[in-house]
Design an enzyme around this catalytic site. Structure first.
Site, PDB file in Angstrom:
ATOM      1  CG  ASP A 230      -2.048  -1.030   1.086  1.00  0.00           C
ATOM      2  OD1 ASP A 230      -1.917  -1.931   0.249  1.00  0.00           O
ATOM      3  OD2 ASP A 230      -3.024  -0.936   1.833  1.00  0.00           O
TER       4      ASP A 230
ATOM      5  CG  ASP B 222      -3.452  -4.838  -3.032  1.00  0.00           C
ATOM      6  OD1 ASP B 222      -3.470  -5.421  -4.127  1.00  0.00           O
ATOM      7  OD2 ASP B 222      -3.951  -5.323  -1.997  1.00  0.00           O
TER       8      ASP B 222
END
Length: 689
Positions: free
Chosen positions: A516, A543
């Protein structure tokens, strides 16, 4: 986020965006972190102000028309509008009409949305006027402007003129135009967004002449641009660098025009919509037309001429067109009247999608009138502040102009938050390399907060941006949370940079993290949040480019990292795009890293909170993909199938690229034409400030 979730010449900049010279990727698709950007100039963002003798004139105020509007004739030497007259800023219909109809010269800066009353009203503009939108804020709704017999030396520029449409497509009862000219001369119509009017977007009638129409977006209209309504063959017009999109007819229609020079225009009829082109450029009556280096996409009858008219074509591109495409007769040599330079026709879709319409740099006050405030940060105490956050804190709330925070080389271990009430901030490293200035911290989603609770994913950000019109350049932002040393901690998401604002421009930076890394969000689900990242590096593993923003990663490097335990597995993107918005676009970028072959997905669909109404989107196009990218590059998340959302590629290269299949959707050429950088950014052109 969780890994699993339930004469005078006026030339414009060439290239897709006015963001400086982009770095070229090497043949291997790798850029070295180093002295590759240099240090950008401070720049300013200008704000509107009344002109006075002590204020330096902004650059746009000196712009004059090119093309036929620059020709000395009829007692008028070129077209310069109200230059030399008083500059006034207007926000009401009363004031706009007062100054536009005055006999004195004025530069009229429209700094608000002005609604015409009654609908269809056309202000009768008098000679020697410049009517210019202030940045992108000047809009005229429900009406337009009328230039009558003998009116001359008028500039209409940088405005959005829209929405006089009365519900009848072929409307013969409402002559509501954006700009109508009856017998005027020396008029420059430039950088406007003209759309959805009851009649014409532009009507040049009754011997109107010495007109240049340039860099406008004309869209969503039936009878778009008509020239003629006369038996006299005297009119001279130049029409160049305009984007005609979803316009049915008169694109333009030129009737009895002595010299019609059309070049570098882009005519686009989008397939599958309710608006279908009837014809494109039409040479009628005794018109002599020179048509050069224009691009026609999907247009029916792209070029027509009457048997009495002439069309000389040179260098045009026709893609998916049908019907009449005609040329013949003899015309004229435009260069015998004025100089000009042609752009390549093949470059026009990208060039004009990004370059037409209102510009944020036009219609704003001079640099001297609103010079950027500069604050300096230095660890050694040689600046005004020793931390970046202290400099941000010093910016006054609701600041109206650019504040430049220059950060001297060093490592600043701190968190930085730019609150929503402090727009127009630039944070810029002053070192020779973006590695020289580093902002770093190590919070993770599960890190305990003082006073109780944990930070959560969004709260873990090293730098959090919640203010519009933010810029960062020539620095590194890192989250160095040690996942391996904190296995007992629940929540390993560790954001380096979070944006939750509109018009965020990240140029020449490094964003480092693992899971992230880069959260590209919006202020709220129903808010637009555009982010443009260029000449930059983003590193991570899970991600690590994610969120619901409308975001472009352009001409950059995405570096894939192994996970804390040395394994190779991950996802580049996790969009959570709202329906009917654009998601993440990766364009002209290199994706690779020191990881195993076939170990990374390009993305997966994040339906945040299990929200089925979301429509996640990632497009990866014109990029270089290493062998690390899986042959089936998209993955499901949280029980939602990626195939029900929007994931696609276009013309990628490298060992990680692949051909079209049900597991690897590829855009068609026509689809790709609607998924370019300008489609993501809309009316915003990122510009260094």
């Amino acid at each position: 986020m969780s890994e699993t979730r339930s004469k005078a010449r006026h030339r414009r900049r060439r290239g897709a965006l006015a963001v400086g010279v982009p770095l070229a990727l090497t043949a291997a698709g790798v850029m070295a972190y180093g002295n590759d950007l240099g240090v950008f100039g401070a720049g300013t963002q200008r704000t509107a102000a009344a002109a006075d003798a002590a204020t330096a004139a902004p650059a746009w105020a000196a712009d004059v028309a090119d093309g036929f509007a620059s020709v000395n004739a009829l007692g008028q030497n070129g077209t310069y509008g109200g230059r030399g007259g008083q500059t006034v800023t207007v926000k009401t219909l009363v004031d706009l009409e007062k100054y536009a109809t005055a006999t004195e010269p004025y530069v009229i800066v429209v700094a608000a949305t002005i609604t015409m009353n009654p609908v269809g009203k056309e202000i009768k503009v008098q000679s020697d006027k410049t009517i210019v939108g202030q940045g992108t804020s000047g809009q005229i709704v429900g009406g337009g402007f009328f230039l009558g017999q003998g009116v001359h030396n008028v500039i209409i520029r940088n405005l959005t003129i829209r929405d006089s449409y009365q519900g009848t497509w072929n409307d013969k009862d409402h002559d509501f135009d954006a700009v109508q000219m009856d017998g005027a001369h020396h008029v420059w119509i430039d950088h406007n967004d003209l759309r959805h009017m009851a009649d014409g977007l532009i009507d040049s009638r009754k011997d109107t002449t010495y007109v240049t129409v340039s860099w406008n977006k004309l869209s969503d209209n039936n009878k778009t641009f008509g020239i003629g309504w006369t038996e006299n063959v005297t009119a001279d017009l130049t029409i160049h660098h305009n984007w005609f999109r979803e316009t049915e007819q008169r694109n333009p229609s030129t009737d009895n025009v002595a010299h019609a020079h059309l070049y570098n225009n882009y005519l686009e009829d989008v397939a599958g919509t309710s608006i279908n082109s009837s014809y494109g450029n039409y040479s009628r009556g005794k018109t002599k037309m020179v048509l050069e280096n224009s691009y026609f996409q999907g247009v029916k009858n792209p070029v027509q001429r009457d048997s009495t008219a002439a069309v000389v074509q040179r260098g045009n591109v026709f893609s998916g067109t049908s019907g009449r495409n005609e040329s013949g007769g003899t015309a004229f040599d435009p260069k015998s009247y004025y100089g000009y330079t042609l752009d390549k026709a093949a470059d026009l879709p990208a060039l004009l999608k990004s370059g037409t319409g209102p510009r944020s740099s036009i219609g704003t006050a001079s640099t001297k009138a609103a010079a950027a405030t500069t604050l300096t940060v230095a660890k050694d105490g040689s600046g005004q502040y020793t931390s970046v956050q202290k400099a941000v804190d010093a910016v006054p709330a609701n600041n109206g102009s650019r504040v430049l925070i220059q950060v001297k080389p060093g490592t600043y271990r701190e968190t930085v938050k730019v609150p929503s009430n402090k727009p127009h901030i630039t944070i810029q490293g002053t070192g020779a390399s973006r590695k020289d200035t580093v902002i770093v911290f190590n919070n993770a989603a599960g890190t305990p907060k003082p006073g109780g609770g944990t930070y959560g994913t969004g709260g873990s950000a090293t730098v959090a941006v919640e203010a519009d019109d933010f810029q960062a350049r020539n620095l590194t932002i890192t989250n160095d949370f040690d996942e391996g040393a904190n296995q007992n901690l629940s929540g390993h998401q560790a954001v380096a940079l979070r944006t939750a604002a509109d018009k965020v421009f990240l140029d020449g930076i490094i964003v480092n993290g693992d899971q992230d890394t880069l959260l590209l969000d919006t202020a709220a689900k129903d808010k637009l949040g555009r982010v443009y990242v260029t000449n930059s590096y983003v590193t991570g593993n899970v991600d690590f480019i994610f969120g619901r923003a409308t975001a472009v990663i352009d001409r950059s490097v995405i570096t894939l990292k192994k996970r804390w335990d040395g394994t190779s597995a991950g996802y580049v993107t996790a969009p959570s795009t709202a329906a009917n918005r654009k998601g993440i676009l990766i364009n002209r970028t290199t994706v690779g890293g020191d990881v195993a072959a076939g170990s990374f997905f390009l993305g997966r669909n994040w339906h945040a909170g299990g929200d089925a109404s979301l429509d996640p989107q990632t497009t990866v196009r014109d990029s270089t993909l290493s062998a690390a990218v899986k042959s089936t590059p998209w993955s499901d998340m949280g029980g939602f199938s990626w195939k029900d959302d929007r994931f696609a590629e276009y013309k990628n290269t490298g060992p990680g690229s692949g051909s079209a299949s049900s597991n690897r959707p590829q855009l068609s050429d026509s689809q790709a034409a609607g998924q370019e950088v300008a489609d993501w950014l809309g009316d915003w052109t990122p510009t260094a400030g």
